[in-house]
Design a protein around this motif. Sequence first.
Motif, PDB file in Angstrom:
ATOM      1  N   LEU A  12       2.591   6.804  -0.828  1.00 53.03           N
ATOM      2  CA  LEU A  12       3.972   6.376  -0.647  1.00 53.03           C
ATOM      3  C   LEU A  12       4.244   5.045  -1.345  1.00 53.03           C
ATOM      4  N   TYR A  13       3.203   4.238  -1.534  1.00 58.39           N
ATOM      5  CA  TYR A  13       3.347   2.938  -2.188  1.00 58.39           C
ATOM      6  C   TYR A  13       2.775   2.950  -3.607  1.00 58.39           C
ATOM      7  N   LEU A  14       2.544   4.119  -4.139  1.00 57.13           N
ATOM      8  CA  LEU A  14       1.999   4.242  -5.486  1.00 57.13           C
ATOM      9  C   LEU A  14       2.896   3.589  -6.552  1.00 57.13           C
ATOM     10  N   PRO A  15       4.219   3.796  -6.535  1.00 56.28           N
ATOM     11  CA  PRO A  15       5.065   3.130  -7.546  1.00 56.28           C
ATOM     12  C   PRO A  15       4.975   1.608  -7.477  1.00 56.28           C
ATOM     13  N   GLN A  16       4.928   1.072  -6.256  1.00 60.38           N
ATOM     14  CA  GLN A  16       4.831  -0.383  -6.097  1.00 60.38           C
ATOM     15  C   GLN A  16       3.507  -0.908  -6.643  1.00 60.38           C
ATOM     16  N   ALA A  17       2.421  -0.184  -6.355  1.00 63.78           N
ATOM     17  CA  ALA A  17       1.096  -0.615  -6.819  1.00 63.78           C
ATOM     18  C   ALA A  17       1.016  -0.600  -8.347  1.00 63.78           C
ATOM     19  N   ILE A  18       1.607   0.420  -8.961  1.00 62.42           N
ATOM     20  CA  ILE A  18       1.643   0.494 -10.427  1.00 62.42           C
ATOM     21  C   ILE A  18       2.453  -0.668 -10.990  1.00 62.42           C
ATOM     22  N   SER A  19       3.553  -0.984 -10.320  1.00 64.46           N
ATOM     23  CA  SER A  19       4.389  -2.115 -10.740  1.00 64.46           C
ATOM     24  C   SER A  19       3.634  -3.438 -10.619  1.00 64.46           C
ATOM     25  N   LEU A  20       2.871  -3.588  -9.551  1.00 64.88           N
ATOM     26  CA  LEU A  20       2.030  -4.779  -9.365  1.00 64.88           C
ATOM     27  C   LEU A  20       1.056  -4.927 -10.534  1.00 64.88           C
ATOM     28  N   HIS A  21       0.397  -3.841 -10.887  1.00 65.89           N
ATOM     29  CA  HIS A  21      -0.553  -3.861 -11.997  1.00 65.89           C
ATOM     30  C   HIS A  21       0.153  -4.235 -13.309  1.00 65.89           C
ATOM     31  N   ASN A  22       1.328  -3.652 -13.517  1.00 66.35           N
ATOM     32  CA  ASN A  22       2.089  -3.952 -14.743  1.00 66.35           C
ATOM     33  C   ASN A  22       2.487  -5.423 -14.814  1.00 66.35           C
ATOM     34  N   SER A  23       2.802  -6.008 -13.659  1.00 71.54           N
ATOM     35  CA  SER A  23       3.204  -7.416 -13.653  1.00 71.54           C
ATOM     36  C   SER A  23       2.032  -8.317 -14.050  1.00 71.54           C
ATOM     37  N   LEU A  24       0.831  -7.958 -13.654  1.00 69.49           N
ATOM     38  CA  LEU A  24      -0.351  -8.742 -14.031  1.00 69.49           C
ATOM     39  C   LEU A  24      -0.681  -8.572 -15.514  1.00 69.49           C
ATOM     40  N   LYS A  25      -0.371  -7.407 -16.050  1.00 71.06           N
ATOM     41  CA  LYS A  25      -0.659  -7.144 -17.469  1.00 71.06           C
ATOM     42  C   LYS A  25       0.185  -8.012 -18.404  1.00 71.06           C
ATOM     43  N   LYS A  26       1.268  -8.559 -17.907  1.00 70.94           N
ATOM     44  CA  LYS A  26       2.156  -9.387 -18.748  1.00 70.94           C
ATOM     45  C   LYS A  26       1.489 -10.693 -19.169  1.00 70.94           C
ATOM     46  N   PHE A  27       0.496 -11.126 -18.389  1.00 74.57           N
ATOM     47  CA  PHE A  27      -0.077 -12.445 -18.612  1.00 74.57           C
ATOM     48  C   PHE A  27      -1.385 -12.364 -19.391  1.00 74.57           C
ATOM     49  N   LYS A  28      -1.678 -13.439 -20.083  1.00 76.32           N
ATOM     50  CA  LYS A  28      -2.900 -13.468 -20.902  1.00 76.32           C
ATOM     51  C   LYS A  28      -4.094 -13.898 -20.057  1.00 76.32           C
ATOM     52  N   ILE A  29      -4.463 -13.008 -19.150  1.00 75.59           N
ATOM     53  CA  ILE A  29      -5.661 -13.243 -18.345  1.00 75.59           C
ATOM     54  C   ILE A  29      -6.484 -11.958 -18.297  1.00 75.59           C
ATOM     55  N   LYS A  30      -7.763 -12.131 -18.169  1.00 68.72           N
ATOM     56  CA  LYS A  30      -8.647 -10.994 -17.952  1.00 68.72           C
ATOM     57  C   LYS A  30      -8.693 -10.750 -16.446  1.00 68.72           C
ATOM     58  N   PHE A  31      -8.276  -9.550 -16.029  1.00 69.56           N
ATOM     59  CA  PHE A  31      -8.210  -9.297 -14.587  1.00 69.56           C
ATOM     60  C   PHE A  31      -8.626  -7.867 -14.265  1.00 69.56           C
ATOM     61  N   LYS A  32      -8.911  -7.666 -12.983  1.00 77.78           N
ATOM     62  CA  LYS A  32      -9.133  -6.312 -12.474  1.00 77.78           C
ATOM     63  C   LYS A  32      -8.450  -6.217 -11.118  1.00 77.78           C
ATOM     64  N   LEU A  33      -7.629  -5.188 -10.961  1.00 81.40           N
ATOM     65  CA  LEU A  33      -6.981  -4.907  -9.686  1.00 81.40           C
ATOM     66  C   LEU A  33      -7.722  -3.751  -9.020  1.00 81.40           C
ATOM     67  N   TRP A  34      -8.406  -4.054  -7.937  1.00 79.80           N
ATOM     68  CA  TRP A  34      -9.136  -3.049  -7.169  1.00 79.80           C
ATOM     69  C   TRP A  34      -8.165  -2.411  -6.190  1.00 79.80           C
ATOM     70  N   ALA A  35      -8.000  -1.092  -6.282  1.00 84.79           N
ATOM     71  CA  ALA A  35      -7.013  -0.374  -5.484  1.00 84.79           C
ATOM     72  C   ALA A  35      -7.718   0.412  -4.380  1.00 84.79           C
ATOM     73  N   ILE A  36      -7.615  -0.061  -3.158  1.00 85.39           N
ATOM     74  CA  ILE A  36      -8.179   0.664  -2.018  1.00 85.39           C
ATOM     75  C   ILE A  36      -7.162   1.720  -1.604  1.00 85.39           C
ATOM     76  N   CYS A  37      -7.474   2.964  -1.918  1.00 82.69           N
ATOM     77  CA  CYS A  37      -6.536   4.077  -1.723  1.00 82.69           C
ATOM     78  C   CYS A  37      -6.791   4.758  -0.375  1.00 82.69           C
ATOM     79  N   LEU A  38      -5.734   4.915   0.400  1.00 91.14           N
ATOM     80  CA  LEU A  38      -5.869   5.489   1.739  1.00 91.14           C
ATOM     81  C   LEU A  38      -5.718   6.998   1.766  1.00 91.14           C
ATOM     82  N   ASP A  39      -5.373   7.598   0.643  1.00 97.43           N
ATOM     83  CA  ASP A  39      -5.323   9.062   0.589  1.00 97.43           C
ATOM     84  C   ASP A  39      -5.791   9.535  -0.788  1.00 97.43           C
TER      85      ASP A  39
END
Length: 202
Positions: A12-39
């Motif tokens: 149900l929160y998949l669109p928001q999580a994808i948007s969160l990831h996209n927002s981090l991609k805008k910046f010049k940093i090396k990052f990893k978003l670990w997604a704990i998926c409940l389903d």
Amino acid sequence: MTYNFVTIFNSLYLPQAISLHNSLKKFKIKFKLWAICLDQESFNEINKFKFKSFKPINFNDFESKKLISLKKKRSIAEYCWTITPMSPKIIFDLKKNIKFITYVDADMYFLKNPKFLIDNFIKTNKQILFTKHDFNEDQKFKEKDFGKFCVQFMTFKKKGSEKIRKIWEKKCIKWCYAKPSRGRMGDQKYLDNIYLKFKEKI
């Protein structure tokens, strides 16, 4: 340096999580978003992207009998709050070389690079970063029910934070509901007393 983030959500929160990831991609940093998926659906969808910076984790692999029992008694939101304190430890245990990680709510979207917040925290001798609600003066009364701190952005250092994190986890397992009750509210009102007890480390 890689900036590690962890979040929790279901399909149900998949669109928001994808948007969160996209927002981090805008910046010049090396990052990893670990997604704990409940389903399974959210796990499968994130897996399809095959992004190196977006790593799905199936929470079924970490659910104990106690947690499965609690899931039947709590709403989806309340269950997410219940397991939020576990999220840093899950990642620290999976990747032994990670020295710090930041929990973020899945419905966050970064307008500025969070790097400066994390970098400033890492330079301190503190173990955990708490974020204040920072209510306006006319909304300050809400602290009584909802607490001074907001769980949405919290950074944990692997070295030194475990004792505090574990206390928070135990409290959330015992009681974690979406209603103010006896100085408690979800997962976040607990942070008030935790801060008072461990403020030299927070």
